[in-house]
Design a protein around this motif. Sequence first.
Motif, PDB file in Angstrom:
ATOM      1  N   ALA A  38       0.825  -1.207   0.000  1.00 55.54           N
ATOM      2  CA  ALA A  38       0.000   0.000   0.000  1.00 55.54           C
ATOM      3  C   ALA A  38       0.861   1.260   0.000  1.00 55.54           C
ATOM      4  N   ARG A  39       1.997   1.217   0.688  1.00 57.20           N
ATOM      5  CA  ARG A  39       2.900   2.369   0.694  1.00 57.20           C
ATOM      6  C   ARG A  39       3.631   2.534  -0.628  1.00 57.20           C
ATOM      7  N   SER A  40       3.943   1.429  -1.299  1.00 54.37           N
ATOM      8  CA  SER A  40       4.870   1.459  -2.426  1.00 54.37           C
ATOM      9  C   SER A  40       4.219   1.775  -3.764  1.00 54.37           C
ATOM     10  N   LEU A  41       2.980   1.335  -3.966  1.00 46.57           N
ATOM     11  CA  LEU A  41       2.393   1.456  -5.302  1.00 46.57           C
ATOM     12  C   LEU A  41       2.287   2.895  -5.812  1.00 46.57           C
ATOM     13  N   PRO A  42       1.896   3.870  -4.994  1.00 50.00           N
ATOM     14  CA  PRO A  42       1.846   5.235  -5.538  1.00 50.00           C
ATOM     15  C   PRO A  42       3.188   5.698  -6.093  1.00 50.00           C
TER      16      PRO A  42
END
Length: 307
Positions: free
Chosen positions: A212-216
């Motif tokens: 969730a932290r990495s995808l953006p």
Amino acid sequence: MSTDHGSGPLPGVHRTPDARFTGLPDFDHPPHYRTWEGLRLAHVDVGDGSPIVLLHGEPTWSFLWRHVIAELTGAGHRCIAPDLPGFGRSDKPSDDWFTYDRLVASVVSLFEELDLRDVTLVVHDWGGPVGLRVATTEIPERISRLVVMDSGLFTGHQRMGSAWQAFRDFVDATPDLPIGMLITGAVATPMTDAVVAAYEAPFDSVEAKGGARSLPGLIPQTPDAPGAAEGRAAVEALSADTRPVLLLWADQDAVLPLEATGRQMEQLLPLRQPLQVVENAGHFLQEDAGPAIGRAIATWLDEVGGA
């Protein structure tokens, strides 16, 4: 496909305890597990008939599709909804594991391991950059029809709106992301506490939120950024594609607005019918209008011969 839990996770990989997934509202489908690159990955596989693969995005999981699945299986289709690495019941590697290529490869492996053919692929949010690349430059021969919902492709030339930039800044500053808040802020109708808890269930710790932290941060912001060239290749392939495509878009999506991003996708895709607006729905339109979306897809499949 085994439903066994298998051995424990790899060092540095988080696995959400099974107890977190008990009593999910309207989602009692048993998980199926497979092993890929040392990770235990989960998916649900329900119904019989022509296969439909449904890809979620950020920060959701296969639970997102429950109302759509109910309509599609009732109409005689088989639904396969994977949890991407880092989400749902799938193992959750650390932040630095995540790349666009790895997410794409994980979905390709699902198609190959289950030997899925003549598939209708349904994509939403980050499921679009992943799934549309799978459907064009990776294994197009396995996918016969496409349904695109509030999603697209990243080329490094795209303009990201202020709402997305605010989201990106918030993610960068908040390691312990409030998953429920992110989802409740992007729907048009309130969700029950039980549904919010179901979205939060996979993320039982800060370590669980690497995906969730990495995808953006994986979205290419310049033409030479990682993933941009692959996105452009998928766009070029799509523009000349002849497969049936259904485009659905929420009328109240503040993340990817209808009159900006939605209409751009309408121009890009080789549609045989105009974009269908899903009324009274936000970015997570499956929550606001899941049954109606399922019926729309089933009707369209009848029309284009996808039954």
